[in-house]
Design a protein around this motif. Structure first.
Motif, PDB file in Angstrom:
ATOM      1  N   GLN A 101       1.018  -1.241   0.003  1.00 13.96           N
ATOM      2  CA  GLN A 101      -0.115   0.282  -0.061  1.00 13.96           C
ATOM      3  C   GLN A 101       0.877   1.218  -0.150  1.00 13.96           C
ATOM      4  OE1 GLN A 101      -2.088  -1.536   3.498  1.00 13.96           O
ATOM      5  NE2 GLN A 101      -3.947  -1.211   2.537  1.00 13.96           N
ATOM      6  N   GLN A 102       1.991   1.191   0.827  1.00 17.20           N
ATOM      7  CA  GLN A 102       2.779   2.430   0.964  1.00 17.20           C
ATOM      8  C   GLN A 102       3.450   2.563  -0.439  1.00 17.20           C
ATOM      9  OE1 GLN A 102       5.305   2.372   4.515  1.00 17.20           O
ATOM     10  NE2 GLN A 102       3.872   1.783   5.410  1.00 17.20           N
ATOM     11  N   GLU A 103       4.067   1.489  -1.116  1.00 16.11           N
ATOM     12  CA  GLU A 103       4.752   1.649  -2.378  1.00 16.11           C
ATOM     13  C   GLU A 103       3.795   2.156  -3.540  1.00 16.11           C
ATOM     14  OE1 GLU A 103       7.919   1.385  -3.427  1.00 16.11           O
ATOM     15  OE2 GLU A 103       8.924   0.706  -1.798  1.00 16.11           O
ATOM     16  N   VAL A 104       2.762   1.808  -3.624  1.00 19.14           N
ATOM     17  CA  VAL A 104       1.759   2.016  -4.646  1.00 19.14           C
ATOM     18  C   VAL A 104       0.798   3.240  -4.437  1.00 19.14           C
ATOM     19  CG1 VAL A 104      -0.376   0.884  -3.922  1.00 19.14           C
ATOM     20  CG2 VAL A 104       0.340   0.868  -6.486  1.00 19.14           C
ATOM     21  N   ILE A 105       0.625   3.805  -3.279  1.00 19.48           N
ATOM     22  CA  ILE A 105      -0.283   4.990  -3.360  1.00 19.48           C
ATOM     23  C   ILE A 105       0.088   6.123  -3.955  1.00 19.48           C
ATOM     24  CG2 ILE A 105       0.932   5.792  -1.113  1.00 19.48           C
ATOM     25  CD1 ILE A 105      -3.092   5.976  -2.086  1.00 19.48           C
ATOM     26  N   ARG A 106       1.317   6.487  -4.143  1.00 25.55           N
ATOM     27  CA  ARG A 106       1.806   7.656  -4.877  1.00 25.55           C
ATOM     28  C   ARG A 106       1.646   7.376  -6.370  1.00 25.55           C
ATOM     29  NH1 ARG A 106       1.106   9.775  -0.353  1.00 25.55           N
ATOM     30  NH2 ARG A 106       2.804   9.827   0.886  1.00 25.55           N
ATOM     31  N   ILE A 107       1.812   6.349  -6.719  1.00 24.70           N
ATOM     32  CA  ILE A 107       1.463   5.954  -8.265  1.00 24.70           C
ATOM     33  C   ILE A 107       0.009   6.308  -8.623  1.00 24.70           C
ATOM     34  CG2 ILE A 107       1.557   4.097 -10.240  1.00 24.70           C
ATOM     35  CD1 ILE A 107       3.898   2.973  -8.610  1.00 24.70           C
ATOM     36  N   LEU A 108      -0.775   5.536  -7.627  1.00 28.86           N
ATOM     37  CA  LEU A 108      -2.202   6.080  -7.943  1.00 28.86           C
ATOM     38  C   LEU A 108      -2.854   7.307  -7.769  1.00 28.86           C
ATOM     39  CD1 LEU A 108      -3.259   2.629  -5.803  1.00 28.86           C
ATOM     40  CD2 LEU A 108      -2.992   2.857  -8.256  1.00 28.86           C
ATOM     41  N   GLN A 109      -2.199   8.142  -6.775  1.00 31.28           N
ATOM     42  CA  GLN A 109      -2.490   9.332  -6.675  1.00 31.28           C
ATOM     43  C   GLN A 109      -2.160  10.302  -7.915  1.00 31.28           C
ATOM     44  OE1 GLN A 109      -0.362  10.298  -3.103  1.00 31.28           O
ATOM     45  NE2 GLN A 109      -2.153  10.638  -1.928  1.00 31.28           N
ATOM     46  N   ASP A 110      -1.007  10.022  -8.570  1.00 31.97           N
ATOM     47  CA  ASP A 110      -0.486  10.646  -9.716  1.00 31.97           C
ATOM     48  C   ASP A 110      -1.346  10.287 -10.958  1.00 31.97           C
ATOM     49  OD1 ASP A 110       1.398  12.235 -11.262  1.00 31.97           O
ATOM     50  OD2 ASP A 110       1.878  10.322 -12.220  1.00 31.97           O
ATOM     51  N   ILE A 111      -1.687   9.050 -10.979  1.00 33.71           N
ATOM     52  CA  ILE A 111      -2.726   8.334 -12.179  1.00 33.71           C
ATOM     53  C   ILE A 111      -3.860   9.190 -12.007  1.00 33.71           C
ATOM     54  CG2 ILE A 111      -3.953   6.648 -12.785  1.00 33.71           C
ATOM     55  CD1 ILE A 111      -1.802   4.628 -12.262  1.00 33.71           C
ATOM     56  N   PHE A 112      -4.659   9.434 -10.934  1.00 38.03           N
ATOM     57  CA  PHE A 112      -5.838   9.891 -10.732  1.00 38.03           C
ATOM     58  C   PHE A 112      -6.075  11.396 -11.146  1.00 38.03           C
ATOM     59  CE2 PHE A 112      -9.295  11.847  -8.365  1.00 38.03           C
ATOM     60  CZ  PHE A 112     -10.412  11.035  -8.504  1.00 38.03           C
ATOM     61  N   LEU A 113      -4.887  12.186 -10.593  1.00 35.06           N
ATOM     62  CA  LEU A 113      -4.767  13.493 -11.112  1.00 35.06           C
ATOM     63  C   LEU A 113      -4.535  13.750 -12.385  1.00 35.06           C
ATOM     64  CD1 LEU A 113      -2.956  14.693  -7.746  1.00 35.06           C
ATOM     65  CD2 LEU A 113      -5.487  15.082  -8.373  1.00 35.06           C
ATOM     66  N   THR A 114      -3.463  13.069 -12.975  1.00 37.45           N
ATOM     67  CA  THR A 114      -2.984  13.065 -14.379  1.00 37.45           C
ATOM     68  C   THR A 114      -4.198  13.039 -15.397  1.00 37.45           C
ATOM     69  OG1 THR A 114      -0.769  12.379 -13.694  1.00 37.45           O
ATOM     70  CG2 THR A 114      -1.814  12.274 -16.201  1.00 37.45           C
ATOM     71  N   ILE A 115      -5.051  12.027 -15.087  1.00 37.29           N
ATOM     72  CA  ILE A 115      -6.292  11.664 -15.861  1.00 37.29           C
ATOM     73  C   ILE A 115      -7.319  12.636 -15.750  1.00 37.29           C
ATOM     74  CG2 ILE A 115      -7.881  10.112 -16.500  1.00 37.29           C
ATOM     75  CD1 ILE A 115      -6.044   7.702 -15.880  1.00 37.29           C
ATOM     76  N   SER A 116      -7.586  13.038 -14.504  1.00 36.05           N
ATOM     77  CA  SER A 116      -8.648  13.830 -14.095  1.00 36.05           C
ATOM     78  C   SER A 116      -8.278  15.302 -14.773  1.00 36.05           C
ATOM     79  CB  SER A 116      -8.972  14.016 -12.636  1.00 36.05           C
ATOM     80  OG  SER A 116      -8.050  14.543 -11.808  1.00 36.05           O
ATOM     81  N   GLN A 117      -7.201  15.790 -14.686  1.00 32.18           N
ATOM     82  CA  GLN A 117      -6.587  16.998 -15.022  1.00 32.18           C
ATOM     83  C   GLN A 117      -6.161  17.027 -16.702  1.00 32.18           C
ATOM     84  OE1 GLN A 117      -3.299  18.183 -12.471  1.00 32.18           O
ATOM     85  NE2 GLN A 117      -4.895  18.312 -10.776  1.00 32.18           N
ATOM     86  N   ASN A 118      -6.301  16.053 -17.243  1.00 36.05           N
ATOM     87  CA  ASN A 118      -6.066  15.774 -18.720  1.00 36.05           C
ATOM     88  C   ASN A 118      -4.656  16.314 -19.180  1.00 36.05           C
ATOM     89  OD1 ASN A 118      -7.090  14.821 -21.120  1.00 36.05           O
ATOM     90  ND2 ASN A 118      -7.707  16.743 -21.812  1.00 36.05           N
ATOM     91  N   LYS A 119      -3.797  16.050 -18.508  1.00 35.09           N
ATOM     92  CA  LYS A 119      -2.458  16.453 -18.666  1.00 35.09           C
ATOM     93  C   LYS A 119      -1.540  15.598 -19.734  1.00 35.09           C
ATOM     94  CE  LYS A 119      -1.178  17.885 -13.917  1.00 35.09           C
ATOM     95  NZ  LYS A 119      -0.577  17.657 -12.787  1.00 35.09           N
ATOM     96  N   ASN A 120      -0.877  16.510 -20.378  1.00 37.90           N
ATOM     97  CA  ASN A 120       0.072  15.746 -21.324  1.00 37.90           C
ATOM     98  C   ASN A 120       1.416  15.397 -20.664  1.00 37.90           C
ATOM     99  OD1 ASN A 120      -1.501  16.259 -23.670  1.00 37.90           O
ATOM    100  ND2 ASN A 120      -0.862  18.297 -23.819  1.00 37.90           N
ATOM    101  N   VAL A 121       1.654  14.028 -20.596  1.00 39.14           N
ATOM    102  CA  VAL A 121       2.784  13.629 -19.362  1.00 39.14           C
ATOM    103  C   VAL A 121       3.747  12.959 -20.256  1.00 39.14           C
ATOM    104  CG1 VAL A 121       1.230  14.171 -17.426  1.00 39.14           C
ATOM    105  CG2 VAL A 121       1.417  11.708 -18.477  1.00 39.14           C
ATOM    106  N   LEU A 122       4.974  12.877 -19.326  1.00 39.36           N
ATOM    107  CA  LEU A 122       5.873  11.669 -19.502  1.00 39.36           C
ATOM    108  C   LEU A 122       6.119  11.008 -18.138  1.00 39.36           C
ATOM    109  CD1 LEU A 122       8.289   9.925 -20.787  1.00 39.36           C
ATOM    110  CD2 LEU A 122       9.686  11.793 -20.065  1.00 39.36           C
TER     111      LEU A 122
END
Length: 463
Positions: A305-326
């Motif tokens: 849970q500790q390792e994955v939470i930052r990945i999941l937070q970033d995914i959620f914000l990136t998709i919801s904000q429709n960012k162009n990302v690497l």
């Protein structure tokens, strides 16, 4: 198409990697996966450093066009040192990143006779023309303003915004990149869990101060820059979530269309972390029983849970904000059960698919990750062959997580006498990961079992 070619750098003797929309690197430890990932990030994020260098330079510098090459070379050298340390101990290497293979637009890195980095930009960059173009948009900036005149200040700030936007667009065109947000998601992400908010922010201040000092002495620790950038992003994400209280609470602020899309993603996120993420003045928590509101502090939760939470937070914000990302993600599978690995990989691919410009690079040790990706490739292949199967396939793998074979590359790093070599593991006929490679690990373990079984059988024969 983009590509990186590496010879005699670090643990790598020879590697040639096509940098497509999604890139996967697998191999044993210390074979060079992270080195390749860092090099890709170095070349892809160099545009941001050049933007900052050019934007902060003197507005009235009439010799800018003649100094333009230095504006390119100096940041490229500094950034390389930040990522990989001193070059004085390194063997002679050659690294070429093709920003556009068809236009022969590349940046080549070698060492000169004094063991200093020697960047070379190909003719396709048209550096003098580019310098003149940037000088052209700079000259509209006023030389001086009356800071006591509000109208002058507002007009000046407006012109600065226009200049920044124009400069950004020029560099995006030059570097064949439309991404606005680059992030290297480092391994050891659990280090960002368990510290107080004030500690994290003080850490950023102290680290930045130390970084500025060490930068002048050129003694900074390798990977310090990547970790510092990652911690900074974590603090930003936590600050945003804290304003709302968690994923669910942020979801309520979206319009209905976005809410429907993000709710599907949130369901998958909560199945991975086995509960609902919450954050308040007392820290971060996982609520594992919605009826009783029983919860556990994130700092006391499982390592997965500790390792994955930052990945999941970033995914959620990136998709919801429709960012162009690497996004470059090291070992997203760490400490996760295979079913959870499947969901995380599907979410990462969905993030990559969210915009045409997005790119995703994954390093992994897990054969499960390859099998998951192969299923995503095969799902798209099934639809390509028979579009009438859409409903049936969607029951298994949603459209947003499928991978087109033309958008995907995968490589294994194999040890040789001189270092590691890269080898594509894509079957050219199917466009999928070669089945014989997927079977390799199973075959090794299976052969061991067969040998043990034969020994076991002999034991009974002797009796």
């Amino acid at each position: 198409m983009q590509k990186i070619v590496i010879k005699n750098f670090g643990p790598i003797s020879c590697a040639e990697i096509e940098v497509k929309k999604t890139v996967v690197l697998i191999g044993e430890q210390a074979t060079g996966k992270s080195t390749i990932a860092k090099l890709i990030y170095y070349f892809k994020s160099l545009r941001e450093d050049l933007f900052n260098t050019i934007y902060k330079s003197s507005i009235t510098d009439s010799a800018f066009v003649f100094n333009y090459i230095n504006h390119l070379i100096i940041p490229s050298r500094a950034k390389f040192y930040d990522f990989f340390g001193s070059t004085f101990h390194m063997r002679d290497f050659k690294i070429i990143f093709y920003y556009d293979v068809h236009e022969d637009k590349y940046l080549e890195l070698t060492l000169n006779s004094a063991k200093k980095l020697k960047p070379f930009f190909s003719n396709s960059f048209k550096l003098l023309e580019l310098g003149a173009q940037i000088t052209g948009i700079r000259r509209f900036m006023p030389d001086t303003i009356d800071e006591n005149n509000i109208s002058d200040v507002l007009a000046f700030n407006q012109e600065k915004l226009k200049y920044a936007e124009a400069l950004s667009n020029i560099l995006k065109e030059v570097f064949c990149c439309r991404q606005d947000d680059n992030l290297f998601i480092v391994a050891g992400r659990n280090a960002t869990v368990g510290y107080s908010e004030s500690f994290e922010k003080q850490f950023l201040v102290d680290a930045h101060t130390q970084y500025e000092r060490s930068f002048k002495k050129r003694q900074q620790t390798i990977d310090e820059t990547l970790m510092l950038d990652f911690v900074k992003r974590v603090v930003e994400m936590k600050d945003l979530f804290k304003k709302f209280g968690g994923f669910e609470d942020l979801l309520r602020s979206f319009n209905q269309t976005k809410k429907n899309k993000m709710n599907v993603i949130l369901t998958k996120i909560e199945s991975v972390i086995k509960g609902k993420y919450k954050i308040d003045n007392f820290g971060e928590h996982i609520v594992f029983n919605s009826d009783t509101q029983e919860r556990i502090d994130l700092s006391n939760s499982s390592s997965g849970q500790q390792e994955v939470i930052r990945i999941l937070q970033d995914i959620f914000l990136t998709i919801s904000q429709n960012k162009n990302v690497l996004r470059i993600v090291e070992e997203p599978e760490v400490h996760l059960f295979p079913i959870a690995q499947k969901k995380v990989i599907e979410l990462l691919v969905q993030m990559a698919n969210n915009n045409d410009s997005n790119q995703l690079v994954i390093t992994t040790h897990s054969p499960y990750v390859l099998t998951i990706l192969n299923n995503l490739l095969f799902a798209q292949r099934v639809i390509d062959k028979n579009s009438n199967a859409e409903a049936e396939v969607s029951e298994i793998i949603n459209k947003e997580s499928r991978i087109k074979s033309d958008d995907f590359s995968a490589y294994v790093l194999v040890e040789t006498n001189d270092g590691s070599d890269s080898k594509s593991i894509i079957d050219e006929t199917t466009g999928m990961i070669a089945q014989n490679y997927l079977d390799t690990v199973s075959e090794i373990l299976g052969n061991e079992f067969n040998v043990l079984y034969k020994i076991h059988a002999k034991t009974f024969q002797r009796q």
